[in-house]
Scaffold this motif. Structure first.
Motif, PDB file in Angstrom:
ATOM      1  N   ASP A   1     -84.127 -27.172 -73.576  1.00  0.00           N
ATOM      2  CA  ASP A   1     -82.834 -27.199 -74.273  1.00  0.00           C
ATOM      3  C   ASP A   1     -83.005 -26.760 -75.723  1.00  0.00           C
ATOM      4  O   ASP A   1     -82.207 -25.989 -76.251  1.00  0.00           O
ATOM      5  CB  ASP A   1     -82.250 -28.617 -74.278  1.00  0.00           C
ATOM      6  CG  ASP A   1     -81.710 -29.025 -72.921  1.00  0.00           C
ATOM      7  OD1 ASP A   1     -81.435 -28.144 -72.097  1.00  0.00           O
ATOM      8  OD2 ASP A   1     -81.571 -30.238 -72.704  1.00  0.00           O
TER       9      ASP A   1
ATOM     10  N   HIS B   1     -76.546 -33.685 -68.108  1.00  0.00           N
ATOM     11  CA  HIS B   1     -77.836 -34.235 -67.678  1.00  0.00           C
ATOM     12  C   HIS B   1     -77.552 -35.285 -66.615  1.00  0.00           C
ATOM     13  O   HIS B   1     -77.283 -36.438 -66.938  1.00  0.00           O
ATOM     14  CB  HIS B   1     -78.578 -34.873 -68.863  1.00  0.00           C
ATOM     15  CG  HIS B   1     -79.307 -33.892 -69.724  1.00  0.00           C
ATOM     16  ND1 HIS B   1     -80.094 -34.264 -70.779  1.00  0.00           N
ATOM     17  CD2 HIS B   1     -79.375 -32.542 -69.648  1.00  0.00           C
ATOM     18  CE1 HIS B   1     -80.617 -33.173 -71.332  1.00  0.00           C
ATOM     19  NE2 HIS B   1     -80.190 -32.124 -70.674  1.00  0.00           N
TER      20      HIS B   1
ATOM     21  N   HIS C   1     -73.647 -28.804 -71.654  1.00  0.00           N
ATOM     22  CA  HIS C   1     -74.215 -28.953 -70.317  1.00  0.00           C
ATOM     23  C   HIS C   1     -74.443 -30.416 -70.009  1.00  0.00           C
ATOM     24  O   HIS C   1     -74.383 -31.270 -70.890  1.00  0.00           O
ATOM     25  CB  HIS C   1     -75.478 -28.098 -70.136  1.00  0.00           C
ATOM     26  CG  HIS C   1     -76.715 -28.630 -70.780  1.00  0.00           C
ATOM     27  ND1 HIS C   1     -76.999 -28.457 -72.109  1.00  0.00           N
ATOM     28  CD2 HIS C   1     -77.757 -29.332 -70.266  1.00  0.00           C
ATOM     29  CE1 HIS C   1     -78.162 -29.025 -72.387  1.00  0.00           C
ATOM     30  NE2 HIS C   1     -78.655 -29.571 -71.278  1.00  0.00           N
TER      31      HIS C   1
HETATM   32 ZN   LIG Z   1     -80.566 -30.193 -70.897  1.00  0.00          ZN
END
Ligand SMILES: [Zn+2]
Length: 125
Positions: A86, A75, A73
């Motif tokens: 997370d 940021h 993922h």
């Molecule tokens: Zn994250």
């Protein structure tokens, strides 16, 4: 089972996906191929592309596929450091997790194990 590397093409897919969704978060699943130690496929699901907070994500929403080993993922804020959320997600889902931060280049991503410990991934190809 230990993940040792990621194919260059997969890393590029993650970079492109993160750029395309910026400033929203990108989320995808990581899958291995014949070599169970190398990430060789990125699995993107349509419901993941609408900026939902990744912390609510559950890997078991994914199609049944035992070759899925973790998540990637983005940021958009710029630091590839796992948040508290997370770390909870990592501990529940898979064994390898990539975070790529803005500006989504070769130097702005890191990989972590399910304990949130940083791990080295070799880029293959
Ligand atoms: Zn994250």
């Amino acid at each position: 089972m230990k993940i040792k590397g990621i194919e260059r093409e997969c890393l590029e897919t993650i970079k492109e996906g993160a750029k395309a969704l910026h400033p929203r978060e990108f989320l995808a699943l990581l899958s291995v191929g014949r070599d169970k130690s190398i990430i060789s496929e990125i699995v993107m699901l349509p419901q993941m592309t609408y900026g939902k907070r990744h912390a609510t994500f559950n890997i078991y929403m994914a199609p049944i596929d035992f070759s899925i080993v973790g998540t990637a993922h983005s940021h958009p804020s710029g630091y590839p450091i796992p948040s508290q959320d997370d770390l909870i997600t990592f501990s529940k889902n898979g064994i390898i997790h990539i975070i790529i931060a803005y500006p989504y280049d070769d130097n702005s991503w890191k990989a972590y194990d399910n304990n949130g410990k940083e791990v080295e991934l070799e880029i293959i190809g």
